[in-house]
Design an enzyme around this catalytic site. Structure first.
Site, PDB file in Angstrom:
ATOM      1  N   ASP A 151      -2.068  -1.162  -4.047  1.00 55.80           N
ATOM      2  CA  ASP A 151      -2.461   0.211  -4.323  1.00 55.80           C
ATOM      3  C   ASP A 151      -1.177   1.029  -4.424  1.00 55.80           C
ATOM      4  O   ASP A 151      -0.522   1.283  -3.427  1.00 55.80           O
ATOM      5  CB  ASP A 151      -3.349   0.715  -3.185  1.00 55.80           C
ATOM      6  CG  ASP A 151      -3.770   2.165  -3.383  1.00 55.80           C
ATOM      7  OD1 ASP A 151      -3.255   2.815  -4.316  1.00 55.80           O
ATOM      8  OD2 ASP A 151      -4.609   2.642  -2.594  1.00 55.80           O
ATOM      9  N   HIS A 178     -12.152   1.387  -4.006  1.00 56.80           N
ATOM     10  CA  HIS A 178     -11.329   0.742  -5.038  1.00 56.80           C
ATOM     11  C   HIS A 178     -12.029  -0.543  -5.474  1.00 56.80           C
ATOM     12  O   HIS A 178     -12.808  -1.115  -4.707  1.00 56.80           O
ATOM     13  CB  HIS A 178      -9.961   0.341  -4.485  1.00 56.80           C
ATOM     14  CG  HIS A 178      -9.080   1.480  -4.097  1.00 56.80           C
ATOM     15  ND1 HIS A 178      -7.902   1.765  -4.743  1.00 56.80           N
ATOM     16  CD2 HIS A 178      -9.196   2.404  -3.113  1.00 56.80           C
ATOM     17  CE1 HIS A 178      -7.329   2.816  -4.169  1.00 56.80           C
ATOM     18  NE2 HIS A 178      -8.086   3.218  -3.173  1.00 56.80           N
ATOM     19  N   TYR A 192       0.888  -1.165   0.000  1.00 61.97           N
ATOM     20  CA  TYR A 192       0.000   0.000   0.000  1.00 61.97           C
ATOM     21  C   TYR A 192       0.922   1.210   0.000  1.00 61.97           C
ATOM     22  O   TYR A 192       1.414   1.644   1.040  1.00 61.97           O
ATOM     23  CB  TYR A 192      -0.898  -0.036   1.238  1.00 61.97           C
ATOM     24  CG  TYR A 192      -1.754   1.193   1.396  1.00 61.97           C
ATOM     25  CD1 TYR A 192      -2.433   1.738   0.305  1.00 61.97           C
ATOM     26  CD2 TYR A 192      -1.901   1.801   2.632  1.00 61.97           C
ATOM     27  CE1 TYR A 192      -3.218   2.861   0.456  1.00 61.97           C
ATOM     28  CE2 TYR A 192      -2.686   2.930   2.789  1.00 61.97           C
ATOM     29  CZ  TYR A 192      -3.344   3.453   1.696  1.00 61.97           C
ATOM     30  OH  TYR A 192      -4.113   4.577   1.838  1.00 61.97           O
TER      31      TYR A 192
END
Ligand code: ZN
Length: 558
Positions: free
Chosen positions: A182, A300, A141
Site C-alpha cells: 500500500d 482494499h 505499508y
C-alpha cells in the site's frame, strides 16, 4: 512464481481461516499490510500457518496500528528476512544488507521510520536465464499523510526516500527487486476517481516522488526538480509499475475505496496498491499483473503478479520467521514463560544504555524466554543460539525505552482476553487477541471494513450495516468529545444527553428524498460538529444513484 499484495485492514479479515484465504490465492508470496497486530497480540494460528513461513513487522508504539507481514509458501522459503528499511531492527546475521546512503536522515528519524511496523524484506533465490539470481521483495505499508498533521507529510516523504534508497541499493548490488504494498499515493490521474481532487494534484509530493522512483515519468516533474534528479544521478526511473505495464489504458482499476462513504459499490476509488519491480525483471519475467476487486473483507483489494521464474526454497527458515518466535516453538513452554517475568529480567538488564523506542514485543516475551531458549541452544545447537544472543541484546537495548507501553506488556496482554466479555463460552480456550485489537480505532484511515460475509448480503443491507457502524463510530466519538469538554460538570454528560434526548431526527435528502445519515467532523475548525448527508454511497458526480450533495449541520441547541 506468483506474488500477491493486499492491505487487509486488520488481521481479523482472516477470521474465516487464514490458511483457506492464503491458499485461495495459490501464490508463493503473499504480502499483507495493516495487520494492526502487535507482537503481544499475535496468536499462533495467524503466526504459524501450515505450509507457509511468515515474517512480521509490528508497530512499536501504538497497538492496533499499522503492521505488515509476508507469508511465503514453504516451497518459496526466503534465504534472508529482515524487519524494517533502515537495518536498525535487524539482528546480526539475519540482515539482508544494502542500506545505501542514509546520511540525509538522523538516527532518530531513521528509527522513527521503522518504528511503526511498515516494512518486511525477504530475499529469495531463483535460476534465471543467466544462472542463479537473487530476488529481494520489499513489502511496505507507506504512511498516509493526514492533512491536519503537517509533520506526517514530512514523515511520509522521508519514508519514500528511505524506501527508494534501499530498493535502489539492493538493485545495484545485483539483486532483482520487487517493491509492493500500500503506497498510499495514486500515481497517474487515471488511478484516481476524482483526478481534480486537491490531494491528487501534480503538486502532491507523493506523486512527485513516484515520478522520481518510476521509470519514464521523471519528465512529469518541473525543470528544477529534473535538475535535482540528475544531480542525484543514480536516483529515479529504475522501477516499473507492473500493472500499468500490462494495462496502460485501463481505467476504473481501483484497489481502495472509502468504507465511510460506501464508495466500493459505485467503484469510486483509487489505485494505491502497487507491485513495482525493476525494469529488467518486468521485461524478463513478468507474465501478468491484475487487481482482484471481487475479493472483499477489507477496504482494499488484493493485487497479484505472475512471474515466469521458479523460486528455490531455503533449507531453513531465516531467524525472523515466526516459527522461531519462542512463544510459538512449543506449547508446553508457554505457562512457565509467563511466570519468569519481571524479577529475572529486571535484574539481568538493569544497566541498559542504548535506547530504542519503546517496544511491546521485545519487552516481556523475549526476555521471559531466555531460560527456555538457553535449554534449546545447549541441547541442539540450533540457530536459536544466535537468536538468543541477539534477542537478549535487543531486549537490553529496548529496556530503557519501555515506558507506559510496558504497562500492557506480555503478561497483562496474555490474560486480558479472558476478561473480554466478547469471547463466546464455547469451551474453546484459544485466546482471541484480534478481537481486542478491534477495539482500537483506526485513526489512520477513519474507515472500517464491513462486518461479516458481505458477499452473502445484498448490497442494500450492506449499506445499512455500514451506515449503522459508522453511526456507532460517530456517536462514540461525539460522546468522547463531549466528555472531554464537559469533564468539569461530571462524567459522561454527553453520553447522558444522547441517551435522554436521543440522536437528532435525520432529515430527508433533496434529490433522493431518503433519510440522511449523521456524521461528525473529524478534523478542521469544525472538529466534533455533527452534520447530515445523503446516505447513499459516494460516487462520480454524474452518477444519479450515488450520493447527492445534500448537507445540513446539526443545530447545536439540540
Ligand atoms: Zn440523496
Amino acid at each position: 512464481m506468483k506474488i500477491v499484495t493486499w492491505n487487509i485492514n486488520g488481521i481479523r479479515t482472516f477470521k474465516n481461516g487464514i490458511k483457506t484465504t492464503l491458499d485461495s490465492f495459490d501464490a508463493d508470496i503473499i504480502c499483507v499490510q495493516e495487520t494492526k497486530v502487535t507482537r503481544d497480540l499475535l496468536d499462533e494460528k495467524t503466526a504459524v500457518v501450515d505450509g507457509y513461513n511468515s515474517y512480521f513487522s509490528f508497530s512499536r508504539g501504538r497497538s492496533g496500528y499499522s503492521g505488515v507481514a509476508t507469508y511465503c509458501k514453504d516451497s518459496a522459503t526466503p534465504f534472508l528476512a529482515e524487519e524494517g528499511l533502515t537495518g536498525l531492527l535487524a539482528n546480526q546475521g539475519e540482515a539482508v544488507g544494502c542500506y545505501g546512503d542514509q546520511v540525509e536522515l538522523s538516527s532518530e528519524e531513521l528509527l522513527a521510520l521503522d518504528n511503526e511496523g511498515r516494512a518486511v524484506i525477504t530475499q529469495h533465490h531463483f535460476i534465471g536465464t543467466d544462472g542463479p539470481q537473487k530476488l529481494t521483495v520489499i513489502n511496505v505499508y507507506c504512511p498516509r499523510a493526514d492533512p491536519d498533521k503537517p509533520e506526517r507529510k514530512q514523515y511520509k516523504l522521508q519514508f519514500y526516500r528511505l524506501l527508494q534508497c534501499r530498493a535502489e541499493t539492493m538493485l545495484s548490488s545485483g539483486s532483482h527487486v520487487i517493491v509492493l504494498g500500500d503506497v498510499n499515493t495514486s500515481h497517474p490521474p487515471i488511478d484516481h476517481c476524482d483526478p481534480d481532487d486537491a490531494d491528487n494534484c501534480e503538486d502532491n509530493p507523493g506523486r512527485k516522488w513516484l515520478n522520481h522512483f518510476l521509470f519514464g515519468t521523471a519528465e512529469k516533474n518541473t525543470k528544477d526538480e529534473l535538475k535535482e534528479i540528475s544531480q542525484k544521478s543514480a536516483s529515479g526511473g529504475k522501477f516499473v509499475d507492473s500493472f500499468r505495464h500490462f494495462h496502460p489504458k485501463r481505467s476504473n482499476a481501483f484497489t481502495c475505496w472509502s468504507t465511510l462513504t460506501g464508495a466500493r459499490q459505485t467503484n469510486y476509488g483509487t489505485r494505491i496498491d502497487y507491485i513495482f519491480a525493476d525494469r529488467c525483471l518486468v521485461k524478463s519475467a513478468f507474465i501478468c499483473v491484475d487487481i482482484m476487486p471481487e475479493v472483499e473483507g477489507s477496504d482494499h483489494c488484493p493485487v497479484w503478479a505472475q512471474l515466469s521464474c521458479t523460486l528455490q526454497a531455503s533449507p531453513k527458515f531465516p531467524p525472523l520467521c515466526t516459527r522461531h518466535m519462542p512463544e510459538f516453538t512449543g506449547r508446553q513452554q508457554k505457562l512457565s514463560r509467563f511466570f519468569v517475568k519481571v524479577s529475572e529480567k529486571d535484574r539481568v538488564f538493569k544497566d541498559s544504555e542504548e535506547s530504542l523506542p519503546g517496544s511491546q514485543d521485545t519487552g516481556g516475551i523475549l526476555e521471559n524466554l531466555n531460560p527456555v531458549v538457553q535449554e534449546n541452544s545447549v541441547a541442539k545447537k540450533r540457530p536459536t543460539c544466535r537468536e538468543k544472543d541477539t534477542n537478549a541484546h535487543k531486549a537490553k537495548r529496548s529496556k530503557q525505552m519501555k515506558t507506559e507501553s510496558n504497562a500492557k506488556g506480555s503478561l497483562l496482554a496474555f490474560f486480558k482476553p479472558k476478561q473480554t466479555p466478547l469471547i463466546p463460552s464455547s469451551g474453546n480456550l484459544s485466546l482471541k487477541p484480534t478481537e481486542s485489537s478491534q477495539d482500537s480505532p483506526d485513526s489512520e484511515s477513519d474507515t472500517r471494513s464491513c462486518p461479516g460475509n458481505v458477499q452473502t448480503e445484498t448490497s442494500l443491507s450492506m449499506i445499512t450495516e455500514m451506515e449503522t457502524e459508522n453511526q456507532d463510530e460517530v456517536e462514540g466519538e461525539s460522546t468522547s468529545i463531549d466528555k472531554s469538554k464537559d469533564c468539569k460538570k461530571g462524567p459522561c454528560t454527553g453520553f447522558w444527553k444522547a441517551v435522554l434526548h436521543g440522536p437528532p431526527q435525520p432529515p430527508l435528502c433533496e434529490t433522493h428524498n431518503e433519510t440522511c445519515v449523521l456524521r461528525t467532523e473529524k478534523a478542521g475548525p469544525n472538529l466534533g460538529r455533527q452534520f447530515f448527508v445523503c446516505a447513499r454511497p459516494q460516487g462520480h458526480p454524474s452518477n444519479s444513484q450515488a450520493r447527492c450533495n445534500f448537507f445540513a449541520w446539526v443545530d447545536k441547541g439540540k
